[in-house]
Design a protein around this motif. Sequence first.
Motif, PDB file in Angstrom:
ATOM      1  N   ASP A  28      -3.589 -58.469  90.874  1.00 16.39           N
ATOM      2  CA  ASP A  28      -3.802 -59.254  89.660  1.00 16.39           C
ATOM      3  C   ASP A  28      -4.769 -60.409  89.891  1.00 16.39           C
ATOM      4  O   ASP A  28      -4.723 -61.082  90.918  1.00 16.39           O
ATOM      5  CB  ASP A  28      -2.448 -59.782  89.178  1.00 16.39           C
ATOM      6  N   VAL A  29      -5.636 -60.658  88.913  1.00 15.38           N
ATOM      7  CA  VAL A  29      -6.526 -61.813  88.901  1.00 15.38           C
ATOM      8  C   VAL A  29      -6.474 -62.411  87.501  1.00 15.38           C
ATOM      9  O   VAL A  29      -6.374 -61.686  86.511  1.00 15.38           O
ATOM     10  CB  VAL A  29      -7.983 -61.443  89.292  1.00 15.38           C
ATOM     11  N   SER A  30      -6.491 -63.750  87.434  1.00 12.10           N
ATOM     12  CA  SER A  30      -6.445 -64.393  86.119  1.00 12.10           C
ATOM     13  C   SER A  30      -7.076 -65.768  86.189  1.00 12.10           C
ATOM     14  O   SER A  30      -7.287 -66.332  87.265  1.00 12.10           O
ATOM     15  CB  SER A  30      -4.999 -64.521  85.629  1.00 12.10           C
ATOM     16  N   PHE A  31      -7.375 -66.307  85.022  1.00 15.60           N
ATOM     17  CA  PHE A  31      -7.830 -67.689  84.919  1.00 15.60           C
ATOM     18  C   PHE A  31      -6.605 -68.585  84.908  1.00 15.60           C
ATOM     19  O   PHE A  31      -5.596 -68.255  84.288  1.00 15.60           O
ATOM     20  CB  PHE A  31      -8.615 -67.914  83.624  1.00 15.60           C
ATOM     21  N   LYS A  48      -1.894 -62.405  94.177  1.00 13.55           N
ATOM     22  CA  LYS A  48      -2.606 -62.736  92.948  1.00 13.55           C
ATOM     23  C   LYS A  48      -3.685 -63.777  93.221  1.00 13.55           C
ATOM     24  O   LYS A  48      -3.479 -64.696  94.006  1.00 13.55           O
ATOM     25  CB  LYS A  48      -1.614 -63.292  91.930  1.00 13.55           C
ATOM     26  N   ILE A  49      -4.837 -63.619  92.575  1.00 13.88           N
ATOM     27  CA  ILE A  49      -5.917 -64.602  92.650  1.00 13.88           C
ATOM     28  C   ILE A  49      -5.981 -65.320  91.311  1.00 13.88           C
ATOM     29  O   ILE A  49      -6.009 -64.688  90.255  1.00 13.88           O
ATOM     30  CB  ILE A  49      -7.270 -63.924  92.959  1.00 13.88           C
ATOM     31  N   GLU A  50      -5.988 -66.652  91.369  1.00 15.83           N
ATOM     32  CA  GLU A  50      -6.151 -67.465  90.168  1.00 15.83           C
ATOM     33  C   GLU A  50      -7.463 -68.226  90.302  1.00 15.83           C
ATOM     34  O   GLU A  50      -7.747 -68.789  91.357  1.00 15.83           O
ATOM     35  CB  GLU A  50      -4.993 -68.451  90.019  1.00 15.83           C
ATOM     36  N   LEU A  51      -8.246 -68.243  89.228  1.00 13.44           N
ATOM     37  CA  LEU A  51      -9.556 -68.882  89.255  1.00 13.44           C
ATOM     38  C   LEU A  51      -9.671 -69.940  88.163  1.00 13.44           C
ATOM     39  O   LEU A  51      -9.106 -69.803  87.088  1.00 13.44           O
ATOM     40  CB  LEU A  51     -10.646 -67.823  89.078  1.00 13.44           C
ATOM     41  N   ASN A  52     -10.425 -70.988  88.475  1.00 10.31           N
ATOM     42  CA  ASN A  52     -10.632 -72.086  87.547  1.00 10.31           C
ATOM     43  C   ASN A  52     -11.789 -71.729  86.601  1.00 10.31           C
ATOM     44  O   ASN A  52     -12.924 -71.599  87.042  1.00 10.31           O
ATOM     45  CB  ASN A  52     -10.965 -73.350  88.342  1.00 10.31           C
ATOM     46  N   PRO A  53     -11.522 -71.571  85.298  1.00 11.82           N
ATOM     47  CA  PRO A  53     -12.577 -71.169  84.363  1.00 11.82           C
ATOM     48  C   PRO A  53     -13.668 -72.218  84.179  1.00 11.82           C
ATOM     49  O   PRO A  53     -14.776 -71.902  83.764  1.00 11.82           O
ATOM     50  CB  PRO A  53     -11.825 -70.931  83.057  1.00 11.82           C
ATOM     51  N   LYS A  54     -13.368 -73.479  84.507  1.00 12.58           N
ATOM     52  CA  LYS A  54     -14.365 -74.540  84.339  1.00 12.58           C
ATOM     53  C   LYS A  54     -15.567 -74.322  85.252  1.00 12.58           C
ATOM     54  O   LYS A  54     -16.667 -74.755  84.953  1.00 12.58           O
ATOM     55  CB  LYS A  54     -13.734 -75.900  84.642  1.00 12.58           C
ATOM     56  N   TYR A  55     -15.358 -73.630  86.384  1.00 13.23           N
ATOM     57  CA  TYR A  55     -16.462 -73.420  87.320  1.00 13.23           C
ATOM     58  C   TYR A  55     -17.522 -72.503  86.744  1.00 13.23           C
ATOM     59  O   TYR A  55     -18.713 -72.743  86.925  1.00 13.23           O
ATOM     60  CB  TYR A  55     -15.946 -72.904  88.667  1.00 13.23           C
ATOM     61  N   VAL A  56     -17.130 -71.453  86.056  1.00 12.36           N
ATOM     62  CA  VAL A  56     -18.123 -70.552  85.464  1.00 12.36           C
ATOM     63  C   VAL A  56     -18.833 -71.244  84.303  1.00 12.36           C
ATOM     64  O   VAL A  56     -20.021 -71.036  84.076  1.00 12.36           O
ATOM     65  CB  VAL A  56     -17.514 -69.192  85.050  1.00 12.36           C
TER      66      VAL A  56
END
Length: 158
Positions: A28-31, A48-56
């Motif tokens: 799973d990957v999500s913002f 699970k990988i969580e990513l910060n949407p502010k970076y994109v």
Amino acid sequence: MEKMNQEELKKLVNRLSEEYFDKPFIDDVSFNFRLRTTGGRYIPSKRKIELNPKYVEELGREEFIGIIKHELCHYHLHIEGKGYQHRDKEFKQLLKKTGSPRHCSPLPSMKKKYKYYYRCKHCYTVYKRVRQMNLRRYRCGKCHGKLENVTSKHKDLN
């Protein structure tokens, strides 16, 4: 800059995993909109990988791809039972091999402007702070002298 939805994120992560690691990303990957000081994180217990949407949005696609590759290094090493933490040799080697960044750049929106300036009365060291300090409780870290508030004198530095 650029916005990305959940489905586009999943496709991008899987494409990068195939391209740089020759392995599929099956978990799973999500913002995570609550992340503030980091570009992303890998949670081993949930795989699970969580990513910060502010970076994109603020720094663009290239910086965001670097963050994804960094998190995929954690992910693939963890699955293989190898050292996946920042201090591990295997992790550092895989970062180098895939051209992944060790740390992400700070977000432009998170750069703090100092609101308070304090100076030691003895050695004149200046301390910049975002939050106000209790001057009766704190002393200079270099000489243990008393501190004074000089905020109004440093308005031009802010």
